[in-house]
Design a protein around this motif. Structure first.
Motif, PDB file in Angstrom:
ATOM      1  N   LEU A  50       0.673  -0.957   0.035  1.00 41.76           N
ATOM      2  CA  LEU A  50      -0.075  -0.134  -0.062  1.00 41.76           C
ATOM      3  C   LEU A  50       0.997   1.182   0.121  1.00 41.76           C
ATOM      4  O   LEU A  50       0.490   2.345  -0.869  1.00 41.76           O
ATOM      5  CB  LEU A  50      -0.752   0.109   1.232  1.00 41.76           C
ATOM      6  N   ILE A  51       2.018   1.143   0.801  1.00 42.02           N
ATOM      7  CA  ILE A  51       2.485   2.619   0.908  1.00 42.02           C
ATOM      8  C   ILE A  51       3.983   2.666   0.315  1.00 42.02           C
ATOM      9  O   ILE A  51       4.651   3.592   0.502  1.00 42.02           O
ATOM     10  CB  ILE A  51       2.701   3.143   2.470  1.00 42.02           C
ATOM     11  N   HIS A  52       4.346   1.463   0.169  1.00 39.50           N
ATOM     12  CA  HIS A  52       5.799   1.386  -0.670  1.00 39.50           C
ATOM     13  C   HIS A  52       5.547   0.904  -2.015  1.00 39.50           C
ATOM     14  O   HIS A  52       6.650   0.765  -2.782  1.00 39.50           O
ATOM     15  CB  HIS A  52       6.670   0.288   0.177  1.00 39.50           C
ATOM     16  N   ASN A  53       4.355   1.175  -2.577  1.00 38.39           N
ATOM     17  CA  ASN A  53       4.104   0.790  -4.093  1.00 38.39           C
ATOM     18  C   ASN A  53       4.782   2.098  -4.963  1.00 38.39           C
ATOM     19  O   ASN A  53       4.194   3.111  -4.752  1.00 38.39           O
ATOM     20  CB  ASN A  53       2.600   0.697  -4.180  1.00 38.39           C
ATOM     21  N   PRO A  54       5.734   1.862  -5.774  1.00 39.59           N
ATOM     22  CA  PRO A  54       6.160   2.870  -6.364  1.00 39.59           C
ATOM     23  C   PRO A  54       5.317   3.499  -7.522  1.00 39.59           C
ATOM     24  O   PRO A  54       5.478   4.615  -7.966  1.00 39.59           O
ATOM     25  CB  PRO A  54       7.507   2.333  -7.118  1.00 39.59           C
ATOM     26  N   ASP A  55       4.133   2.737  -7.959  1.00 37.30           N
ATOM     27  CA  ASP A  55       3.258   3.466  -8.803  1.00 37.30           C
ATOM     28  C   ASP A  55       1.930   3.775  -7.921  1.00 37.30           C
ATOM     29  O   ASP A  55       0.864   3.966  -8.403  1.00 37.30           O
ATOM     30  CB  ASP A  55       2.645   2.408  -9.615  1.00 37.30           C
ATOM     31  N   GLY A  56       2.153   4.072  -6.676  1.00 37.22           N
ATOM     32  CA  GLY A  56       0.879   4.235  -6.002  1.00 37.22           C
ATOM     33  C   GLY A  56       0.389   5.800  -5.879  1.00 37.22           C
ATOM     34  O   GLY A  56       1.092   6.839  -6.371  1.00 37.22           O
TER      35      GLY A  56
END
Length: 112
Positions: A50-56
């Protein structure tokens, strides 16, 4: 269809962390934060972080740095650069509490 990675302009206060050559700051990197979905699957991870997704598009921790303390009697300091995007909103212009607490939860895991 893969979504375009959100643009992120780093805040000016973070520049010394990225340009450090003295060894005062250590950038924290974990393999599970990478884009390598095959590696994540092989190692038991499901879906996206959720929070380390580079495409977030919502909340995304760009980086953490550990500042090695030389003078601070309290010990090392953890510094992070966090992006709060349009998908973290609860009402227009307001960060959803779940987005904020996700970052806080991750932070507590590092300093606990």
């Amino acid at each position: 269809r893969r979504r375009r990675r959100p643009e992120t302009t780093l805040p000016s206060w973070s520049r010394p962390y990225y340009g450090d050559t003295s060894g005062a700051y250590t950038r924290l990197r974990l393999r599970e934060w990478s884009r390598d979905q095959n590696w994540r699957r092989r190692n038991g991870w499901h879906g996206r972080d959720l929070i380390h997704n580079p495409d977030g598009q919502a909340v995304r921790i760009i980086d953490y740095f550990v500042e090695r303390s030389r003078q601070n009697e309290q010990g090392d300091v953890l510094v992070g650069v966090v992006y709060f995007g349009p998908e973290c909103e609860s009402h227009e212009g307001l960060c959803h509490g779940g987005s904020f607490t996700s970052v806080f939860d991750d932070l507590c895991g590092w300093v606990g």
